[in-house]
Design an enzyme around this catalytic site. Structure first.
Site, PDB file in Angstrom:
ATOM      1  N   LYS A   1       0.825  -1.218   0.000  1.00 51.08           N
ATOM      2  CA  LYS A   1       0.000   0.000   0.000  1.00 51.08           C
ATOM      3  C   LYS A   1       0.860   1.270   0.000  1.00 51.08           C
ATOM      4  O   LYS A   1       2.079   1.220   0.231  1.00 51.08           O
ATOM      5  CB  LYS A   1      -0.924  -0.039   1.226  1.00 51.08           C
ATOM      6  CG  LYS A   1      -1.924  -1.201   1.200  1.00 51.08           C
ATOM      7  CD  LYS A   1      -2.948  -1.055   2.316  1.00 51.08           C
ATOM      8  CE  LYS A   1      -3.945  -2.192   2.299  1.00 51.08           C
ATOM      9  NZ  LYS A   1      -5.042  -1.977   3.282  1.00 51.08           N
TER      10      LYS A   1
ATOM     11  N   TYR B   1     -12.471  -2.452  -3.867  1.00 52.59           N
ATOM     12  CA  TYR B   1     -12.953  -2.656  -2.497  1.00 52.59           C
ATOM     13  C   TYR B   1     -14.490  -2.594  -2.405  1.00 52.59           C
ATOM     14  O   TYR B   1     -15.027  -2.311  -1.332  1.00 52.59           O
ATOM     15  CB  TYR B   1     -12.337  -1.610  -1.571  1.00 52.59           C
ATOM     16  CG  TYR B   1     -10.911  -1.929  -1.131  1.00 52.59           C
ATOM     17  CD1 TYR B   1     -10.629  -3.065  -0.363  1.00 52.59           C
ATOM     18  CD2 TYR B   1      -9.855  -1.095  -1.446  1.00 52.59           C
ATOM     19  CE1 TYR B   1      -9.343  -3.360   0.056  1.00 52.59           C
ATOM     20  CE2 TYR B   1      -8.551  -1.379  -1.024  1.00 52.59           C
ATOM     21  CZ  TYR B   1      -8.310  -2.519  -0.264  1.00 52.59           C
ATOM     22  OH  TYR B   1      -7.040  -2.805   0.160  1.00 52.59           O
TER      23      TYR B   1
ATOM     24  N   ARG C   1      -1.235 -14.422   4.111  1.00 53.12           N
ATOM     25  CA  ARG C   1      -1.959 -13.823   5.244  1.00 53.12           C
ATOM     26  C   ARG C   1      -1.180 -14.009   6.543  1.00 53.12           C
ATOM     27  O   ARG C   1      -1.159 -13.112   7.399  1.00 53.12           O
ATOM     28  CB  ARG C   1      -3.377 -14.397   5.334  1.00 53.12           C
ATOM     29  CG  ARG C   1      -4.216 -13.969   4.132  1.00 53.12           C
ATOM     30  CD  ARG C   1      -5.654 -14.386   4.236  1.00 53.12           C
ATOM     31  NE  ARG C   1      -6.383 -13.662   5.266  1.00 53.12           N
ATOM     32  CZ  ARG C   1      -6.848 -12.428   5.115  1.00 53.12           C
ATOM     33  NH1 ARG C   1      -6.632 -11.756   3.994  1.00 53.12           N
ATOM     34  NH2 ARG C   1      -7.526 -11.847   6.082  1.00 53.12           N
TER      35      ARG C   1
ATOM     36  N   THR D   1      -5.018  -7.542  10.467  1.00 48.12           N
ATOM     37  CA  THR D   1      -5.364  -6.297   9.747  1.00 48.12           C
ATOM     38  C   THR D   1      -4.951  -5.068  10.538  1.00 48.12           C
ATOM     39  O   THR D   1      -4.424  -4.108   9.993  1.00 48.12           O
ATOM     40  CB  THR D   1      -6.890  -6.265   9.487  1.00 48.12           C
ATOM     41  OG1 THR D   1      -7.252  -7.462   8.789  1.00 48.12           O
ATOM     42  CG2 THR D   1      -7.286  -5.058   8.670  1.00 48.12           C
TER      43      THR D   1
ATOM     44  N   ARG E   1       2.920  -6.442   8.924  1.00 45.90           N
ATOM     45  CA  ARG E   1       2.188  -5.310   9.506  1.00 45.90           C
ATOM     46  C   ARG E   1       2.782  -4.886  10.844  1.00 45.90           C
ATOM     47  O   ARG E   1       2.832  -3.692  11.156  1.00 45.90           O
ATOM     48  CB  ARG E   1       0.701  -5.643   9.608  1.00 45.90           C
ATOM     49  CG  ARG E   1       0.018  -5.549   8.228  1.00 45.90           C
ATOM     50  CD  ARG E   1      -1.346  -6.156   8.264  1.00 45.90           C
ATOM     51  NE  ARG E   1      -2.135  -5.890   7.052  1.00 45.90           N
ATOM     52  CZ  ARG E   1      -3.127  -6.659   6.641  1.00 45.90           C
ATOM     53  NH1 ARG E   1      -3.449  -7.750   7.336  1.00 45.90           N
ATOM     54  NH2 ARG E   1      -3.799  -6.371   5.547  1.00 45.90           N
TER      55      ARG E   1
ATOM     56  N   ASN F   1      -1.957   0.160   6.695  1.00 47.82           N
ATOM     57  CA  ASN F   1      -1.508  -1.132   7.239  1.00 47.82           C
ATOM     58  C   ASN F   1      -0.605  -1.913   6.285  1.00 47.82           C
ATOM     59  O   ASN F   1      -0.547  -3.133   6.319  1.00 47.82           O
ATOM     60  CB  ASN F   1      -2.694  -1.964   7.737  1.00 47.82           C
ATOM     61  CG  ASN F   1      -3.600  -2.448   6.635  1.00 47.82           C
ATOM     62  OD1 ASN F   1      -3.494  -2.001   5.503  1.00 47.82           O
ATOM     63  ND2 ASN F   1      -4.487  -3.374   6.959  1.00 47.82           N
TER      64      ASN F   1
ATOM     65  N   HIS G   1      -2.135  -5.428   1.526  1.00 49.52           N
ATOM     66  CA  HIS G   1      -3.412  -6.132   1.376  1.00 49.52           C
ATOM     67  C   HIS G   1      -3.108  -7.514   0.828  1.00 49.52           C
ATOM     68  O   HIS G   1      -2.189  -7.663   0.012  1.00 49.52           O
ATOM     69  CB  HIS G   1      -4.327  -5.389   0.384  1.00 49.52           C
ATOM     70  CG  HIS G   1      -5.483  -6.229  -0.092  1.00 49.52           C
ATOM     71  ND1 HIS G   1      -6.637  -6.367   0.634  1.00 49.52           N
ATOM     72  CD2 HIS G   1      -5.624  -7.023  -1.193  1.00 49.52           C
ATOM     73  CE1 HIS G   1      -7.450  -7.202  -0.009  1.00 49.52           C
ATOM     74  NE2 HIS G   1      -6.864  -7.608  -1.114  1.00 49.52           N
TER      75      HIS G   1
HETATM   76  P1  CMP Z   1      -7.316  -4.715   3.580  1.00 48.75           P
HETATM   77  O1  CMP Z   1      -6.812  -6.081   3.789  1.00 48.75           O
HETATM   78  O2  CMP Z   1      -6.729  -3.933   2.466  1.00 48.75           O
HETATM   79  O3  CMP Z   1      -8.911  -4.755   3.375  1.00 48.75           O
HETATM   80  C1  CMP Z   1      -9.726  -3.656   3.673  1.00 48.75           C
HETATM   81  C2  CMP Z   1      -9.030  -2.584   4.422  1.00 48.75           C
HETATM   82  O4  CMP Z   1      -9.864  -1.678   5.129  1.00 48.75           O
HETATM   83  C3  CMP Z   1      -8.178  -3.211   5.512  1.00 48.75           C
HETATM   84  O5  CMP Z   1      -7.077  -3.870   4.935  1.00 48.75           O
HETATM   85  C4  CMP Z   1      -7.843  -1.987   6.365  1.00 48.75           C
HETATM   86  O6  CMP Z   1      -6.702  -1.289   5.885  1.00 48.75           O
HETATM   87  C5  CMP Z   1      -9.066  -1.093   6.157  1.00 48.75           C
HETATM   88  N1  CMP Z   1      -9.868  -0.945   7.381  1.00 48.75           N
HETATM   89  C6  CMP Z   1     -10.061   0.199   8.059  1.00 48.75           C
HETATM   90  N2  CMP Z   1     -10.836  -0.003   9.119  1.00 48.75           N
HETATM   91  C7  CMP Z   1     -11.153  -1.323   9.147  1.00 48.75           C
HETATM   92  C8  CMP Z   1     -11.916  -2.154  10.019  1.00 48.75           C
HETATM   93  N3  CMP Z   1     -12.541  -1.678  11.088  1.00 48.75           N
HETATM   94  N4  CMP Z   1     -11.998  -3.480   9.731  1.00 48.75           N
HETATM   95  C9  CMP Z   1     -11.391  -3.993   8.622  1.00 48.75           C
HETATM   96  N5  CMP Z   1     -10.653  -3.253   7.770  1.00 48.75           N
HETATM   97  C10 CMP Z   1     -10.526  -1.930   8.025  1.00 48.75           C
END
Ligand code: CMP
Length: 137
Positions: free
Chosen positions: A9, A49, A85, A91, A102, A112, A115
């Protein structure tokens, strides 16, 4: 061989740790089958998304993902989706295990660092979003 999609990212690209992150994939026996640096448009990010469109964090997520370039990679190997993962960690970096991408490179749940596809089925959709078949080897 299973394939999965990784996105490094904008925060991690800005920190200049792309090589360090790709090296972790290779060290875990994941092969880079395709990779490119690109910058998402708002339309791209909203489509990628779309599954999160109703979530309260959707606008912040899209704003963040278009804030700078990303590096998109197809990873290939045994259990590639689950392995990626594991390498990424939780996350929310505050909950990510020590030694995960992460935990080491991410600053917040929005910024973060990476993805990764969350299922083999979604990996196929996400890979097709970014790459033509002739770009994946
Ligand atoms: P990613 O794996 O890219 O998928 C969706 C993204 O939304 C996640 O990583 C986070 O960077 C972002 N995000 C922000 N807030 C939340 C949340 N409460 N739960 C899950 N994803 C979140």
């Amino acid at each position: 061989m299973e394939q999965t999609l990784s996105i490094i990212k904008p925060d991690a690209v800005a920190k200049n740790v792309v090589g360090q992150i790709l090296a972790r994939f290779e060290a875990a026996d994941l092969r880079i089958a395709a990779t490119k640096k690109t910058r998402l448009s708002r339309v791209d990010a909203e489509a990628f998304y779309a599954i999160h469109a109703e979530r309260p964090f959707f606008k912040d997520l899209v704003d963040f993902m278009i804030s700078g370039p990303v590096v998109v990679t197809v990873l290939e190997g045994n259990d590639a989706m689950a392995k990626n993962r594991d390498l990424m960690g939780a996350t929310n970096p505050a909950e990510a295990e020590a030694g995960t991408i992460r935990a080491d490179f991410a600053d917040s749940i929005d910024a973060n660092a990476v993805h990764g596809s969350d299922s083999v089925e979604n990996a196929k959709i996400e890979i097709a979003f970014f790459f033509a078949e002739r770009e994946i080897y």
